[in-house]
Design a protein around this motif. Structure first.
Motif, short mmCIF file in Angstrom:
data_model
loop_
_atom_site.label_atom_id
_atom_site.label_comp_id
_atom_site.label_asym_id
_atom_site.label_seq_id
_atom_site.Cartn_x
_atom_site.Cartn_y
_atom_site.Cartn_z
N ASN A 1 0.63 -1.03 0.03
CA ASN A 1 0.19 -0.07 -0.36
C ASN A 1 0.30 1.14 -0.28
O ASN A 1 0.19 2.50 0.15
CB ASN A 1 -0.75 -0.14 1.10
N HIS B 1 3.45 3.99 -0.89
CA HIS B 1 4.11 5.08 -2.46
C HIS B 1 5.79 4.65 -2.53
O HIS B 1 6.52 4.79 -1.35
CB HIS B 1 3.36 6.54 -2.08
N THR B 2 5.80 5.22 -3.80
CA THR B 2 7.54 4.98 -3.85
C THR B 2 7.68 6.04 -4.95
O THR B 2 7.30 6.39 -5.66
CB THR B 2 8.10 4.06 -4.54
N ARG C 1 3.86 14.63 -1.99
CA ARG C 1 2.78 13.73 -1.91
C ARG C 1 1.96 13.46 -1.49
O ARG C 1 1.06 12.80 -1.17
CB ARG C 1 3.77 12.08 -2.67
#
Length: 130
Positions: free
Chosen positions: A25, A27-28, A129
């Protein structure tokens, strides 16, 4: 104000939290040679620090532990100096904390100044983000 240290409480050590971070789940963000994996989770209690960090350098990249440790030390130092804005941003989110892993992707050593510049770039992408 955020202190300029990187104490034990800020290290991401619990296997359950690490499993949650890499569970799918998260984010990268890439800032070559750094890959940042991050996940916002709920705070368990008021004792929790706003950001917990895991630093990983693969044995595949550097066979010698001396080089792996050097890269980890450079990353931790760059994070310690540049974490101020990120911590303040997460503190502003009520009831949340950030789990983050920084994974080294390259097979060669870099200067500390270059690593710090890439880490700053990556942290700004993470803040955008969030």
């Amino acid at each position: 104000m955020v202190d300029n240290t990187f104490g034990k409480r800020e290290h991401l050590c619990k296997h359950t939290l690490i499993g949650e971070l890499f569970g799918g789940n998260a984010h990268t963000v890439m800032a070559w040679p750094l890959k940042m994996v991050f996940l916002l989770v709920d705070k368990q209690d008021d004792q929790d620090v706003p950001v917990q960090l895991l630093v990983s350098v693969s044995k595949r990249s550097f066979k010698r532990a001396v080089k792996r440790n050097r890269v980890k030390r450079q990353i931790r130092e760059a994070y310690r100096i540049n974490k101020q804005q990120l911590v303040e941003l997460v503190q502003g989110m009520a009831g949340k904390r950030l789990l983050m892993a920084i994974v080294w992707q390259d097979a060669k050593l870099h200067d500390s100044a270059e690593i710090e510049a890439k880490l700053q770039k990556g942290l700004h992408k993470v803040m955008e983000r969030l």
